[in-house]
Design an enzyme around this catalytic site. Structure first.
Site, PDB file in Angstrom:
ATOM      1  N   ASP A  12       0.858  -1.173   0.000  1.00  0.00           N
ATOM      2  CA  ASP A  12       0.000   0.000   0.000  1.00  0.00           C
ATOM      3  C   ASP A  12       0.903   1.235   0.000  1.00  0.00           C
ATOM      4  OD1 ASP A  12      -2.330   1.709   0.556  1.00  0.00           O
ATOM      5  OD2 ASP A  12      -1.474   1.835   2.562  1.00  0.00           O
ATOM      6  N   ASP A  14      -0.208   5.171   1.019  1.00  0.00           N
ATOM      7  CA  ASP A  14      -0.461   6.077   2.138  1.00  0.00           C
ATOM      8  C   ASP A  14      -0.576   5.305   3.453  1.00  0.00           C
ATOM      9  OD1 ASP A  14      -0.684   8.514   0.593  1.00  0.00           O
ATOM     10  OD2 ASP A  14      -2.586   7.728  -0.145  1.00  0.00           O
ATOM     11  N   ASP A 174      -1.540  -0.878   5.925  1.00  0.00           N
ATOM     12  CA  ASP A 174      -1.788  -0.342   7.267  1.00  0.00           C
ATOM     13  C   ASP A 174      -3.257  -0.336   7.658  1.00  0.00           C
ATOM     14  OD1 ASP A 174      -2.072   1.857   5.263  1.00  0.00           O
ATOM     15  OD2 ASP A 174      -2.677   2.974   7.037  1.00  0.00           O
TER      16      ASP A 174
END
Length: 232
Positions: A12, A14, A174
């Site tokens: 991922d 961001d 995240d």
């Protein structure tokens, strides 16, 4: 090793590779205020980072009972605000500690690298260029061509483009959206503790492991894939 399977590690963006929460929250508040809506604020905005932009704005706007037309307008305002912010001399969207070193180590092992993000391709290209990561990834999947996470479309495309099989691939992210996306694609899903969803949420979403520092990733993957790290 000639007979070793292709290993693919998809990240991922961001909250996993780059710390962009303050820029995202600033632009989200600006876009909502521009259309006369209460600003969602940092804590609410953190919960939707990882979704594609229209999905994220629709989720934040849901309590306000706005129309689809307003959601489209807020989405456009956010894009304009982020483009303008990115042009400012003091714009800051740094890599998290250890990112560059771990990417170099995975490159050394000849593992393939990819990105799957809710960002648009224009935004992802800007992040990679700013941090001198151009050319480090064999597959870049963005919201431009796929449904929002946690739909597995981005990861299925990444597997196909890299030529890897799902059991030999991992998503590192995240948020619960990343973990659920990885599980849906049949991949290993690794959560990171420095992003926007907490460890309990990542674990409840089905993460195979959660790391607290980026430099833990190679050894965690060694254990999952039962690789002799000295021979890798």
């Amino acid at each position: 090793m000639a007979n070793d399977p292709l290993r693919l590690v998809v990240f991922d963006c961001d909250g996993t590779l780059v710390d962009s929460q303050h820029a995202i929250a600033h632009c989200m508040d600006h876009a909502f205020a521009q259309h006369g809506l209460d600003c969602p604020g940092l804590e609410n905005t953190r919960t939707i980072i990882g979704l594609s932009l229209p999905e994220a704005i629709a989720k934040l706007a849901a309590p306000r009972r706005v129309t689809d037309e307003v959601i489209d307008a807020v989405t456009a305002a956010y894009k304009d605000a982020f483009f303008t912010l990115r042009q400012t001399p003091d714009f800051h969207e740094p890599l998290f500690p250890g990112v560059r070193e771990v990417l170099t180590e995975l490159d050394r092992r000849q593992w393939l690298l990819g990105v799957a993000t809710g960002k648009a391709r224009r935004g992802l290209d800007a992040v990679l260029a700013r941090n001198e990561l151009d050319g480090r990834f064999v597959t870049l999947q963005t919201c431009d061509n796929h449904p929002s996470k946690p739909h597995p479309s981005m990861l299925m495309a990444a597997l196909d483009e890299a030529g890897a099989d799902a059991p030999n691939a991992v998503i590192v992210g995240d948020t619960s959206y990343d973990i659920e996306m990885g599980r849906a694609a049949g991949m290993i899903a690794i959560g990171v503790a420095w992003g926007y969803h907490d460890i309990e949420t990542l674990t409840a979403s089905g993460a195979h492991a959660v790391i607290r520092h980026f430099d833990e990733l190679p050894s965690v993957l060694d254990r999952i894939w039962e690789i002799d790290c000295d021979a890798a």
